[in-house]
Scaffold this active site. Structure first.
Site, PDB file in Angstrom:
ATOM      1  CB  CYS A  93      -0.760  -0.097   1.163  1.00 42.96           C
ATOM      2  SG  CYS A  93      -2.433   1.077   0.995  1.00 42.96           S
ATOM      3  CG  HIS A  96      -3.344  -3.798   3.294  1.00 48.95           C
ATOM      4  ND1 HIS A  96      -2.519  -3.020   4.151  1.00 48.95           N
ATOM      5  CD2 HIS A  96      -4.119  -2.549   2.866  1.00 48.95           C
ATOM      6  CE1 HIS A  96      -2.386  -1.714   3.971  1.00 48.95           C
ATOM      7  NE2 HIS A  96      -3.499  -1.477   3.118  1.00 48.95           N
ATOM      8  CD  GLU A 124      -0.524  -5.673   5.942  1.00 42.87           C
ATOM      9  OE1 GLU A 124      -0.627  -6.025   4.742  1.00 42.87           O
ATOM     10  OE2 GLU A 124      -0.845  -4.313   6.132  1.00 42.87           O
TER      11      GLU A 124
END
Lengths: 231, 80
Positions: free
Chosen positions: A85, A202, A204
């Site tokens: 990002c 994302h 994660e």
């Protein structure tokens, strides 16, 4: 396997990144943007957020922070770097990756979960069969990837397009599948060598089933496996 | 102090979402004569006397504009 997760003033996804990596049984430390010692890290993560307020352009100021000179050296030596990002925007501003990220086509901040298709690519961070579809969240205002025609041709020819936005079945809609208007439905690209990887989604946030999925695990385990094989 | 004004705009062919939205909005408001709207940035810069335009250009290339997507125009507007 030890990851360094860089924190810029205004980063806000560094905790998620560190948590994700530790959850997968690997080590992760925070690295402050003023630090210049990256010895001891096998891989680096530039996390999401709004570095330096994202003033001027997203990532434009962050790329000049002291740590970035070291990140560039690390990348030049072939060290694996992932920018997620805002981290992707910083890598683009630093010219570690080609192109730029513009305001989303619809002018809206987009916060949703998207389908991504793994492409056949040179990226060291992914080791998925081309066409594998992943569900990963996105959360951004400037994710509309753009580059000139010549660069796009190079990206396509070199296998630098790592991930594309797609439909749930892996196909691409005629009018484009990128919710942000990204060129060629590009969600993530890597450099020619394959060690530097930038993506808007994302991963994660989807390593632990409690947060809605595990499709992001691969992004951290594949590089660890690759490094273990090399060493 | 010397004063410069800098206009940063998207390169030709780069989609400008705020401009395109303003364009549609103006047409919707009845300004049907509107053919195109482009929205960029306007920067006022004050620097020490004697600073060359080349130096300001360098500032633009490095930080104030992104040459991948943006063009800029520098104008020296006198002393502050």
């Amino acid at each position: 396997m030890r990851f360094g997760v860089v924190i810029f003033p205004g980063s806000n996804c560094e905790q998620d990144a560190v948590h994700a990596i530790r959850h997968l049984g690997m080590q992760a430390d925070f690295v402050w943007h003023g630090d210049t010692d990256l010895a001891g890290y096998d891989a680096l993560v530039l996390p999401g957020g709004f570095s330096y307020g994202d003033y001027i352009r997203c990532g434009a100021v962050a790329r000049f922070s002291p740590v970035m000179a070291e990140v560039m050296r690390f990348a030049e030596r072939g060290g694996p770097v992932i920018g997620i990002c805002n981290g992707f925007q910083i890598l683009a501003e630093a010219h570690l990756l080609p192109g730029a990220l513009l305001r989303n086509r619809g002018l809206k901040f987009i916060c949703t979960t998207v389908d991504l298709r793994a492409e056949e690519s040179a990226c060291e961070w992914l080791d998925l069969a081309p066409g594998t579809v992943l569900r990963v969240p996105i959360n951004h205002n400037e994710g509309n990837y753009i580059c000139d025609a010549e660069t796009l041709e190079r990206l396509q020819g070199n296998g630098q397009i790592v991930l594309r936005y797609c439909e749930p079945d892996g196909s691409r809609a005629a009018g484009g599948s990128a919710p942000n208007g990204a060129l060629d439905d590009i969600a993530g690209i890597c450099n020619e060598r394959g060690n530097v990887f930038g993506l808007m989604p994302h991963p994660e946030r989807v390593v632990d089933p409690v947060s809605g999925g595990t499709d992001g695990q691969h992004f951290f385990t594949a590089i660890a496996q690759r490094l273990a094989e090399v060493s | 102090m010397a004063r410069f004004e800098i206009h940063v705009t998207y390169k030709k062919g780069i989609f400008d979402p705020p401009g395109a939205t303003a364009e549609r909005a103006l047409v919707n408001l009845g300004y049907e004569e509107v053919a195109s709207v482009k929205i960029g940035k306007y920067i006022q810069l004050e620097v020490a006397d004697g600073t060359s335009e080349a130096r300001v250009r360098e500032m633009c290339d490095k930080l104030l504009a992104n040459p991948v997507i943006e063009d800029y125009r520098i104008e020296r507007v006198g002393e502050a």
